[in-house]
Design a protein around this motif. Sequence first.
Motif, PDB file in Angstrom:
ATOM      1  N   UNK A 135       0.828  -1.218   0.000  1.00 46.46           N
ATOM      2  CA  UNK A 135       0.000   0.000   0.000  1.00 46.46           C
ATOM      3  C   UNK A 135       0.859   1.262   0.000  1.00 46.46           C
ATOM      4  N   UNK A 136       1.936   1.245   0.761  1.00 47.11           N
ATOM      5  CA  UNK A 136       2.849   2.400   0.781  1.00 47.11           C
ATOM      6  C   UNK A 136       3.487   2.566  -0.590  1.00 47.11           C
ATOM      7  N   UNK A 137       3.976   1.488  -1.165  1.00 48.43           N
ATOM      8  CA  UNK A 137       4.561   1.531  -2.507  1.00 48.43           C
ATOM      9  C   UNK A 137       3.580   2.106  -3.519  1.00 48.43           C
ATOM     10  N   UNK A 138       2.368   1.548  -3.519  1.00 47.53           N
ATOM     11  CA  UNK A 138       1.385   1.968  -4.519  1.00 47.53           C
ATOM     12  C   UNK A 138       0.945   3.413  -4.315  1.00 47.53           C
ATOM     13  N   UNK A 139       0.872   3.860  -3.069  1.00 51.16           N
ATOM     14  CA  UNK A 139       0.539   5.264  -2.800  1.00 51.16           C
ATOM     15  C   UNK A 139       1.611   6.185  -3.349  1.00 51.16           C
ATOM     16  N   UNK A 140       2.867   5.850  -3.107  1.00 51.62           N
ATOM     17  CA  UNK A 140       3.967   6.667  -3.638  1.00 51.62           C
ATOM     18  C   UNK A 140       3.908   6.693  -5.161  1.00 51.62           C
ATOM     19  N   UNK A 141       3.667   5.548  -5.777  1.00 53.69           N
ATOM     20  CA  UNK A 141       3.632   5.489  -7.235  1.00 53.69           C
ATOM     21  C   UNK A 141       2.429   6.253  -7.794  1.00 53.69           C
ATOM     22  N   UNK A 142       1.264   6.127  -7.181  1.00 50.63           N
ATOM     23  CA  UNK A 142       0.087   6.883  -7.636  1.00 50.63           C
ATOM     24  C   UNK A 142       0.370   8.379  -7.522  1.00 50.63           C
ATOM     25  N   UNK A 143       0.890   8.805  -6.381  1.00 53.56           N
ATOM     26  CA  UNK A 143       1.165  10.237  -6.183  1.00 53.56           C
ATOM     27  C   UNK A 143       2.197  10.740  -7.195  1.00 53.56           C
ATOM     28  N   UNK A 144       3.250   9.987  -7.416  1.00 53.16           N
ATOM     29  CA  UNK A 144       4.280  10.399  -8.373  1.00 53.16           C
ATOM     30  C   UNK A 144       3.709  10.439  -9.789  1.00 53.16           C
ATOM     31  N   UNK A 145       2.941   9.427 -10.145  1.00 48.11           N
ATOM     32  CA  UNK A 145       2.348   9.389 -11.489  1.00 48.11           C
ATOM     33  C   UNK A 145       1.401  10.562 -11.688  1.00 48.11           C
ATOM     34  N   UNK A 146       0.636  10.900 -10.654  1.00 44.34           N
ATOM     35  CA  UNK A 146      -0.303  12.006 -10.826  1.00 44.34           C
ATOM     36  C   UNK A 146       0.371  13.356 -10.838  1.00 44.34           C
ATOM     37  N   UNK A 147       1.528  13.469 -10.233  1.00 45.30           N
ATOM     38  CA  UNK A 147       2.303  14.697 -10.437  1.00 45.30           C
ATOM     39  C   UNK A 147       2.674  14.810 -11.916  1.00 45.30           C
ATOM     40  N   UNK A 148       3.074  13.702 -12.526  1.00 42.43           N
ATOM     41  CA  UNK A 148       3.391  13.707 -13.958  1.00 42.43           C
ATOM     42  C   UNK A 148       2.149  14.005 -14.790  1.00 42.43           C
ATOM     43  N   UNK A 149       1.043  13.297 -14.541  1.00 40.77           N
ATOM     44  CA  UNK A 149      -0.178  13.535 -15.315  1.00 40.77           C
ATOM     45  C   UNK A 149      -0.637  14.987 -15.177  1.00 40.77           C
ATOM     46  N   UNK A 150      -0.590  15.520 -13.949  1.00 42.92           N
ATOM     47  CA  UNK A 150      -1.006  16.904 -13.719  1.00 42.92           C
ATOM     48  C   UNK A 150      -0.133  17.877 -14.504  1.00 42.92           C
ATOM     49  N   UNK A 151       1.150  17.644 -14.524  1.00 44.38           N
ATOM     50  CA  UNK A 151       2.057  18.529 -15.233  1.00 44.38           C
ATOM     51  C   UNK A 151       1.914  18.387 -16.749  1.00 44.38           C
ATOM     52  N   UNK A 152       1.582  17.207 -17.204  1.00 43.48           N
ATOM     53  CA  UNK A 152       1.307  16.972 -18.628  1.00 43.48           C
ATOM     54  C   UNK A 152       0.116  17.815 -19.068  1.00 43.48           C
ATOM     55  N   UNK A 153      -0.971  17.730 -18.305  1.00 49.82           N
ATOM     56  CA  UNK A 153      -2.197  18.462 -18.620  1.00 49.82           C
ATOM     57  C   UNK A 153      -1.974  19.974 -18.536  1.00 49.82           C
ATOM     58  N   UNK A 154      -1.404  20.420 -17.429  1.00 49.64           N
ATOM     59  CA  UNK A 154      -1.230  21.862 -17.227  1.00 49.64           C
ATOM     60  C   UNK A 154      -0.079  22.433 -18.040  1.00 49.64           C
ATOM     61  N   UNK A 155       0.961  21.642 -18.256  1.00 53.89           N
ATOM     62  CA  UNK A 155       2.103  22.113 -19.037  1.00 53.89           C
ATOM     63  C   UNK A 155       1.753  22.394 -20.490  1.00 53.89           C
ATOM     64  N   UNK A 156       0.735  21.696 -20.993  1.00 51.24           N
ATOM     65  CA  UNK A 156       0.274  21.956 -22.360  1.00 51.24           C
ATOM     66  C   UNK A 156      -0.881  22.945 -22.395  1.00 51.24           C
TER      67      UNK A 156
END
Length: 182
Positions: A135-156
């Motif tokens: 659960x800790x691993x997956x939380x870190x990965x979800x949070x990191x991935x969503x930082x990327x997704x958020x920056x993808x959306x907002x960066x464009x």
Amino acid sequence: MAHIDLGLDEKAHPGINGPMRFRPETAGPLNALAEQLLRAPHPTLTPGERELIAAYVSSLNECVFCCAAHSAFAAAQLPTGMTLVDQVRRDASSAPVSAKLRALLDIAAAVRRDGREVTVELVDAARARGATDLEIHDTVLIAAAFCMFNRYVDGLGTWAPQDPQVYAVAAERIVAHGYRAG
């Protein structure tokens, strides 16, 4: 209007949908990642809880599209719906979630600020509240991935609908068919 010409009607393909149509060769792996992180079978975290983590991180990142979308996706899969999502987004520390989920949200918030802010103390606190290493691993990965997704959306500079019903309709599709259905 997006910062680049995506070659499509942004109102028909808002947020991340436009860039994914622009680069379908990258959309496939990104959708597969979202599907695995948020919807694939998990021994303990429900899809609603995982979507809630994504919505929370997106809220902290002030990504309007991803926050609205994943809030709707979480609400569609949680017993108390948008009420709980709004409470978590407003103040995760007082939201009516389990102590374990609150500790995981604390880890997600730390990842969102800087991955190095995930401390031994945060991990130990999550474990003390019943979180597993998975659960800790997956939380870190979800949070990191969503930082990327958020920056993808907002960066464009993509367009985000203001109507919550748009996201509710998308939630029905995601819950029924997943992220790979595009």
